[in-house]
Design a protein around this motif. Sequence first.
Motif, PDB file in Angstrom:
ATOM      1  N   ALA A  40       0.941  -1.275  -0.048  1.00 45.45           N
ATOM      2  CA  ALA A  40      -0.045   0.002   0.072  1.00 45.45           C
ATOM      3  C   ALA A  40       0.834   1.309   0.041  1.00 45.45           C
ATOM      4  O   ALA A  40       0.620   2.071  -0.747  1.00 45.45           O
ATOM      5  N   ALA A  41       1.827   1.293   0.881  1.00 45.82           N
ATOM      6  CA  ALA A  41       2.732   2.158   0.907  1.00 45.82           C
ATOM      7  C   ALA A  41       3.624   2.437  -0.412  1.00 45.82           C
ATOM      8  O   ALA A  41       3.587   3.674  -0.886  1.00 45.82           O
ATOM      9  N   SER A  43       2.334   1.974  -3.414  1.00 41.57           N
ATOM     10  CA  SER A  43       1.137   2.186  -4.308  1.00 41.57           C
ATOM     11  C   SER A  43       0.734   3.699  -4.343  1.00 41.57           C
ATOM     12  O   SER A  43       0.024   4.133  -5.200  1.00 41.57           O
ATOM     13  N   GLY A  45      -1.531   4.638  -2.190  1.00 37.99           N
ATOM     14  CA  GLY A  45      -2.861   4.495  -1.844  1.00 37.99           C
ATOM     15  C   GLY A  45      -3.903   3.859  -2.881  1.00 37.99           C
ATOM     16  O   GLY A  45      -5.004   4.286  -2.602  1.00 37.99           O
ATOM     17  N   GLN A 251      -8.270   1.813   4.669  1.00 35.64           N
ATOM     18  CA  GLN A 251      -6.920   2.364   5.435  1.00 35.64           C
ATOM     19  C   GLN A 251      -5.741   2.352   4.396  1.00 35.64           C
ATOM     20  O   GLN A 251      -4.849   3.179   4.067  1.00 35.64           O
ATOM     21  N   GLN A 252      -5.610   1.312   3.571  1.00 33.97           N
ATOM     22  CA  GLN A 252      -4.462   0.806   2.798  1.00 33.97           C
ATOM     23  C   GLN A 252      -4.595   1.826   1.344  1.00 33.97           C
ATOM     24  O   GLN A 252      -3.619   2.172   0.893  1.00 33.97           O
ATOM     25  N   TYR A 253      -5.925   1.672   0.695  1.00 36.78           N
ATOM     26  CA  TYR A 253      -6.148   2.520  -0.594  1.00 36.78           C
ATOM     27  C   TYR A 253      -6.991   3.472  -0.491  1.00 36.78           C
ATOM     28  O   TYR A 253      -8.042   3.547  -1.348  1.00 36.78           O
ATOM     29  N   PRO A 254      -6.720   4.465   0.255  1.00 39.41           N
ATOM     30  CA  PRO A 254      -7.750   5.871   0.206  1.00 39.41           C
ATOM     31  C   PRO A 254      -8.065   6.466  -1.160  1.00 39.41           C
ATOM     32  O   PRO A 254      -8.901   6.925  -1.453  1.00 39.41           O
ATOM     33  N   GLU A 255      -6.822   6.503  -2.319  1.00 45.20           N
ATOM     34  CA  GLU A 255      -7.080   7.024  -3.294  1.00 45.20           C
ATOM     35  C   GLU A 255      -8.048   6.349  -4.221  1.00 45.20           C
ATOM     36  O   GLU A 255      -9.145   6.827  -5.028  1.00 45.20           O
ATOM     37  N   THR A 256      -7.977   4.911  -4.090  1.00 43.76           N
ATOM     38  CA  THR A 256      -8.879   4.069  -4.897  1.00 43.76           C
ATOM     39  C   THR A 256     -10.245   4.094  -4.191  1.00 43.76           C
ATOM     40  O   THR A 256     -11.161   4.160  -4.993  1.00 43.76           O
TER      41      THR A 256
END
Length: 365
Positions: A40-41, A43, A45, A251-256
């Motif tokens: 995640a970091a 990517s 997010g 939490q891991q992919y807020p942009e998605t």
Amino acid sequence: MTSLSLPGPRLSRRRALAVLATVPLTLGLAACGSDDAADAAASGGVADEVRLGYFANVTHAAALIGVQQDLFTAELGDTTLTTQVFNAGPDEVEALFAGGLDAAYIGPSPTINAYGQSDGDAIRIISGAASGGASLVVQPGITSPADLEGTTLASPQLGNTQDVALRTWLTDQGLENSVDGGGDVTITPTKNSDIVNLFRSGDLDGAWVPEPFASQLVLDAGGKVLVDERDLWPEGLFVTTHLIVRTEFLQQYPETVAALLRGNVAAVELAGSDPVAAKAAVNAGLEAAGGSPLDAPVLDRAWEQLSVTYDPVASALELSAEHAVTAGTAEEQVDLDGIYDLGPLNTVLTEQGLPTVTAGGLGKE
């Protein structure tokens, strides 16, 4: 009036109430994985893929429109959208808990169960999708609650939103029913796709179902509406469908998640601004999900029974939690504090100059 035992898959009480208590531990362990956090970091997010579940129902119009009009994919960019169609919420929750879905359009009752059984860890509600669009439709000879004694009624699945609504209403009318079967009224969880034919053949006396199935029962099978669920709620507003996401994924992919929300808002806006195009997209989505497109009168009636909205109608959720206890599909009322995370949605709405929504004191705004 018949009291036959009907065919179709059932979800046992043990499975409906206990499966949610077992899988979240797996999710919790997965959320702690260093590999996931590192990915995640790296990517920034943005996920490589988002797996989205929904139903082939008009009450899931936002999902159907978003998929058919490519509104989600337009916002997701390089993130792959994978979709899966379900019959009812408990099965969707099972897929979320098993890690097979990242986000889902779903009703309040299975959402509340999922939140409670995972001690508030597994999921968050991130947007509304629909209010209204559910009714108890019965055979023409049934004119009052008293006429229901000795009848067989259907709901889509044990513990789903319409099942809880039906059981709660029957209890309020003094009609005994049980998740284990029996009582004054027999409730047989039955696939939505089977209900119309069973009703038409006389093997069902009625069903509490979402749209378009309620309209099909009325227009195609000669049924009559005994209860429009809107009449049971203040100002006729209650949550039928909202959008939830695995907390870990949020939490891991807020942009998605933000991209998914932009697609959801675009679908809701299209439903309001261009109902002709929206209904065409819904019909195309129903057909793509393996069903048949609806006749115009059925789709038009179904459309009038609900509101497509990104407002989660948070004011109705605590009452939904009370209903689950009354219905016997929950052992105790779930503490809903923290179930909403509407911050990402309100950011999207603010950026687009649209009114923001409230969590009603049950989470982040």
